[in-house]
Every structure is written in C-alpha cells, then in structure tokens.
Design an enzyme around this catalytic site. Structure first.
Site, mmCIF file in Angstrom:
data_model
loop_
_atom_site.group_PDB
_atom_site.id
_atom_site.type_symbol
_atom_site.label_atom_id
_atom_site.label_comp_id
_atom_site.label_asym_id
_atom_site.label_seq_id
_atom_site.Cartn_x
_atom_site.Cartn_y
_atom_site.Cartn_z
ATOM 1 N N ASN A 13 0.862 -1.547 -0.149
ATOM 2 C CA ASN A 13 0.285 -0.210 -0.161
ATOM 3 C C ASN A 13 0.932 1.139 -0.005
ATOM 4 O O ASN A 13 1.643 1.713 0.974
ATOM 5 C CB ASN A 13 -0.929 -0.012 1.367
ATOM 6 C CG ASN A 13 -1.761 1.303 1.461
ATOM 7 O OD1 ASN A 13 -1.229 2.125 0.865
ATOM 8 N ND2 ASN A 13 -2.993 0.903 1.396
ATOM 9 N N ARG A 59 5.228 18.377 0.629
ATOM 10 C CA ARG A 59 5.549 19.916 -0.019
ATOM 11 C C ARG A 59 5.052 20.004 -1.391
ATOM 12 O O ARG A 59 4.747 18.622 -1.157
ATOM 13 C CB ARG A 59 7.363 19.207 -0.257
ATOM 14 C CG ARG A 59 7.839 19.534 1.059
ATOM 15 C CD ARG A 59 8.228 20.562 1.157
ATOM 16 N NE ARG A 59 9.050 20.798 2.476
ATOM 17 C CZ ARG A 59 10.053 20.526 3.232
ATOM 18 N NH1 ARG A 59 10.814 20.607 2.176
ATOM 19 N NH2 ARG A 59 11.037 20.872 4.449
ATOM 20 N N HIS A 62 -5.279 3.972 -1.570
ATOM 21 C CA HIS A 62 -6.451 4.184 -0.952
ATOM 22 C C HIS A 62 -7.088 5.331 -0.470
ATOM 23 O O HIS A 62 -6.690 6.096 -0.124
ATOM 24 C CB HIS A 62 -6.558 3.441 0.796
ATOM 25 C CG HIS A 62 -7.951 3.434 1.319
ATOM 26 N ND1 HIS A 62 -8.319 3.115 1.831
ATOM 27 C CD2 HIS A 62 -9.131 4.437 1.168
ATOM 28 C CE1 HIS A 62 -9.806 3.176 2.435
ATOM 29 N NE2 HIS A 62 -10.141 3.788 1.858
ATOM 30 N N ARG A 64 -8.600 8.641 -0.781
ATOM 31 C CA ARG A 64 -10.358 9.313 -0.264
ATOM 32 C C ARG A 64 -10.155 10.376 -0.475
ATOM 33 O O ARG A 64 -9.197 11.156 -1.140
ATOM 34 C CB ARG A 64 -9.920 9.171 1.043
ATOM 35 C CG ARG A 64 -8.971 8.264 2.317
ATOM 36 C CD ARG A 64 -8.450 8.659 3.427
ATOM 37 N NE ARG A 64 -8.329 7.030 4.776
ATOM 38 C CZ ARG A 64 -9.026 5.931 4.822
ATOM 39 N NH1 ARG A 64 -9.810 6.524 4.768
ATOM 40 N NH2 ARG A 64 -8.416 5.372 5.122
ATOM 41 N N GLU A 110 -8.427 0.709 -2.956
ATOM 42 C CA GLU A 110 -9.610 0.148 -2.040
ATOM 43 C C GLU A 110 -10.706 1.539 -1.582
ATOM 44 O O GLU A 110 -9.327 2.642 -2.288
ATOM 45 C CB GLU A 110 -8.397 0.082 -0.486
ATOM 46 C CG GLU A 110 -7.915 -0.942 -0.536
ATOM 47 C CD GLU A 110 -7.942 -1.949 0.347
ATOM 48 O OE1 GLU A 110 -7.563 -1.223 1.439
ATOM 49 O OE2 GLU A 110 -7.688 -3.041 0.406
ATOM 50 N N THR A 165 -8.204 6.452 9.753
ATOM 51 C CA THR A 165 -8.034 6.100 9.231
ATOM 52 C C THR A 165 -9.217 4.674 8.797
ATOM 53 O O THR A 165 -10.232 4.973 9.635
ATOM 54 C CB THR A 165 -6.947 4.921 9.499
ATOM 55 O OG1 THR A 165 -6.419 4.526 8.725
ATOM 56 C CG2 THR A 165 -6.887 4.199 11.121
ATOM 57 N N HIS A 217 -4.755 -3.858 7.407
ATOM 58 C CA HIS A 217 -4.467 -3.154 8.635
ATOM 59 C C HIS A 217 -3.595 -3.329 9.412
ATOM 60 O O HIS A 217 -3.701 -3.745 10.689
ATOM 61 C CB HIS A 217 -6.265 -2.345 9.145
ATOM 62 C CG HIS A 217 -5.687 -0.949 9.015
ATOM 63 N ND1 HIS A 217 -6.207 -0.076 8.618
ATOM 64 C CD2 HIS A 217 -5.268 -0.860 10.922
ATOM 65 C CE1 HIS A 217 -6.200 1.170 8.931
ATOM 66 N NE2 HIS A 217 -5.346 0.568 10.075
ATOM 67 N N ASP A 218 -2.941 -2.665 9.626
ATOM 68 C CA ASP A 218 -1.365 -2.609 10.902
ATOM 69 C C ASP A 218 -0.968 -3.890 10.956
ATOM 70 O O ASP A 218 -0.419 -4.161 12.172
ATOM 71 C CB ASP A 218 -1.886 -2.360 11.943
ATOM 72 C CG ASP A 218 -2.392 -0.556 12.399
ATOM 73 O OD1 ASP A 218 -3.701 -0.666 12.744
ATOM 74 O OD2 ASP A 218 -1.993 -0.101 11.732
ATOM 75 N N GLY A 264 0.716 -0.965 4.381
ATOM 76 C CA GLY A 264 1.691 -0.051 4.384
ATOM 77 C C GLY A 264 2.331 0.994 5.355
ATOM 78 O O GLY A 264 3.190 1.054 4.869
ATOM 79 N N HIS A 265 1.329 1.056 5.995
ATOM 80 C CA HIS A 265 2.374 2.079 7.263
ATOM 81 C C HIS A 265 2.912 1.051 7.814
ATOM 82 O O HIS A 265 4.150 2.065 8.279
ATOM 83 C CB HIS A 265 1.045 1.960 7.685
ATOM 84 C CG HIS A 265 0.973 2.873 9.766
ATOM 85 N ND1 HIS A 265 0.523 4.417 9.517
ATOM 86 C CD2 HIS A 265 1.823 2.550 10.118
ATOM 87 C CE1 HIS A 265 1.152 5.353 11.014
ATOM 88 N NE2 HIS A 265 1.695 4.080 10.804
HETATM 89 C C1 DXP Z 1 -8.871 -0.202 4.436
HETATM 90 C C2 DXP Z 1 -7.358 -0.577 4.696
HETATM 91 O O1 DXP Z 1 -7.543 -0.642 6.126
HETATM 92 C C3 DXP Z 1 -5.996 0.411 4.575
HETATM 93 O O2 DXP Z 1 -6.384 0.054 2.895
HETATM 94 C C4 DXP Z 1 -6.357 1.669 4.137
HETATM 95 O O3 DXP Z 1 -5.537 1.832 3.068
HETATM 96 C C5 DXP Z 1 -5.694 2.378 5.116
HETATM 97 O O4 DXP Z 1 -6.093 4.147 5.396
HETATM 98 P P1 DXP Z 1 -4.778 4.978 5.785
HETATM 99 O O5 DXP Z 1 -3.618 4.727 4.665
HETATM 100 O O6 DXP Z 1 -5.191 6.495 4.761
HETATM 101 O O7 DXP Z 1 -5.064 5.314 7.376
HETATM 102 N N1 LIG Z 2 -6.070 -2.648 3.127
HETATM 103 C C1 LIG Z 2 -4.972 -3.138 4.273
HETATM 104 C C2 LIG Z 2 -3.756 -1.545 3.377
HETATM 105 O O1 LIG Z 2 -3.978 -1.719 2.031
HETATM 106 C C3 LIG Z 2 -2.730 -0.924 4.598
HETATM 107 O O2 LIG Z 2 -3.423 -1.260 5.594
HETATM 108 P P1 LIG Z 2 -2.041 -0.306 6.692
HETATM 109 O O3 LIG Z 2 -0.755 -1.344 6.340
HETATM 110 O O4 LIG Z 2 -1.410 1.093 6.210
HETATM 111 O O5 LIG Z 2 -2.708 -0.443 8.401
#
Ligand code: DXP
Ligand SMILES: NCC(=O)COP(=O)(O)O
Length: 255
Positions: free
Chosen positions: A9, A20, A45, A47, A78, A115, A208-209, A230-231
């Site tokens: 992600n 920036r 994702h 938004r 997403e 989120t 997610h997480d 992603g995060h």
């Molecule tokens: C649906 C989900 O859990 C993630 O795909 C989402 O992309 C998190 O969004 P943010 O990166 O905006 O926190």
């Molecule tokens: N669907 C989950 C995603 O795309 C990424 O979630 P995260 O790893 O950023 O919490």
C-alpha cells in the site's frame, strides 16, 4: 511452500509527497521499486479529501501495473464506495471503472476517520452495496469487501456476490501487541471467519496494521490469499531500507 500475495500500500509515500509541492518522493517510483523487489501487487486507498493518494496516482499506477502484466502483478484500489465525487476525485467506483484494477476493495470509511477502523455492517449497507458490486463485477473487476470476522456478516457478503473479503486486522494487531494470548484469541476468530468465507466460495484477503511481527502468526490464517500492507512497511523501510523491507515482508508471506 505457499506464497501469500504481498500487495504494498503506497498511501504513506503519497502522504510524505503531499507535505511539499512537487513530486518527491514519487509514488510511481516506489511502485516501480516494489515491483522490481518482487511484490505481487500494489494497493492504494484514494480518499475524497486526497490526504495522500490522488486520482492521478491511481491512473499512473494503473498504467504501471498494466506495463507489468507479464509478471501477473495485481492492482488493488480500496475505498469508500459511498463517498461523493469531490474536486477532481470522481468517486471510488467511477475511478475503478476508469482505471480497471484487478480488484476493488470496498471499505465503510468516512472522511472524518483518521484511518479505516471497521468492517461493513451489511444489514445496513447491503442493499446500497449490491448495485455497486454488480457494476464492478460486470466491468471485470474482482470485488472484495472490508469485513470484521463476524460469521453472520460473512454469510451476507457471500449473498451479495462478493468475490473476496478483506479481514480487518486492526484489532488483531492491537491484541497481538497487548499479549500473545490476546493475539491468538483474535487470530482464532479470524481463522473461523476465513474458513467460512472459503466454504462460501469467497477468497480471503487481510489488512490494516499488519507488520513483520504479527505476520509471523497471521501468515498461518487458513486460505489467506493476499495481505495489503503499507503503514508499518513504510516505517520499516525508514529503518531497514526499502528493498530490504520488501524482502523481509515477502519472506514472512511465504509459509
Ligand atoms: C482499509 C485499510 O485498512 C487500509 O487499506 C487503508 O488504506 C488505510 O488507510 P490510511 O493509509 O489512510 O490509514
Ligand atoms: N488494506 C490494508 C492496507 O492496504 C494497508 O493497511 P496498513 O498496512 O497501512 O495499516
């Protein structure tokens, strides 16, 4: 040896880019680096408030993934299917129909949320979702629904014709951090939901997480096809370097 598809992600690359003017870091460049490092997919994702991923990112990444069709790479978009068009954001379903991702994951978000933090209540949203699911599937796009591990809700997802569910793993990640036993208990609820989804003919994604630690357990989920991360992956890349991080996540996705 089985491989759970890793879909990176790129939201947080876009978040940094938006802090920036200009295009640094480039979302597309990190998409290319992800592909070169061997990932199976890219996720975004978008938004309506465009806090990170913008419509042009989606279009550019869709083109990038198409250029790598031989690698069977997947693109997953997403988002909240009910959020209205705003500025140059055309709406999730419109953007998906335009850019033709392999998969569109519908998520019950609102812009007020920091989120994504819950799965669908299909008793409430099912009737509104049905025509959107049909429209996406008729366009040749696989539809995944962002779900909590609630067996009754999983049954409703199948009745709506969802191709897959994406299990919301935020509470699992939190429990795992609290204690191994707590994480195991939530994991077992996810396993039951995953088994039921598979029995109903749906594929199982998750996200997610998720991170390198909790994926040591979560990679054992029955029938898990894809994780989108992603995060934590982006934070790990700050610590270990991007290519090393992708390699580490690919390794934890091999079971
Ligand atoms: C649906 C989900 O859990 C993630 O795909 C989402 O992309 C998190 O969004 P943010 O990166 O905006 O926190
Ligand atoms: N669907 C989950 C995603 O795309 C990424 O979630 P995260 O790893 O950023 O919490």
């Amino acid at each position: 040896m089985s491989q759970i598809s890793l879909s990176v992600n790129l939201n947080k690359i876009a978040l940094l880019r938006n802090s920036r003017d200009g295009d640094f870091p480039s979302v597309v460049e990190f998409g290319k680096r992800s592909i070169a490092a061997g990932v199976q997919g890219l996720t975004v994702h978008p938004r309506p408030d465009q806090r990170h991923i913008r419509p042009h990112d989606v279009r550019e990444l869709a083109d990038l993934v198409r250029q790598h069709a031989a690698q069977h790479l997947e693109f997953n978009i997403e988002g909240n299917p009910f959020a209205p068009a705003r500025d140059d954001y055309p709406g999730l379903v419109e953007l998906a129909i335009e850019t033709q991702p392999h998969q569109c994951t519908l998520v019950p978000d609102s812009d007020a949320q920091k989120t994504s933090d819950h799965g669908f209540d299909l008793n409430e949203s099912g009737d509104k979702l049905q025509p959107l699911i049909t429209r996406l599937k008729n366009a040749g796009i696989r539809v995944s629904l962002f779900m909590d591990p609630d067996l009754a809700q999983i049954e409703l997802a199948a009745k709506l014709g969802a191709d897959r569910i994406e299990l919301y793993t935020g509470p699992f990640a939190h429990a795992f951090t609290e204690s191994g036993d707590a994480g195991q208990a939530v994991f077992e609820a996810h396993s039951k939901a995953a088994i039921r989804a598979t029995e109903l003919g749906m594929g199982v994604n998750a996200g997610h997480d998720l991170n390198l630690d909790n994926m040591q357990l979560y990679n054992q989920l029955p029938g898990l096809l894809e994780v989108s991360i992603g995060h934590a992956l982006t934070v790990d890349a700050l610590l270990m370097g991007f290519d090393n991080t992708i390699a580490a996540y690919l390794a934890v996705c091999r079971t």
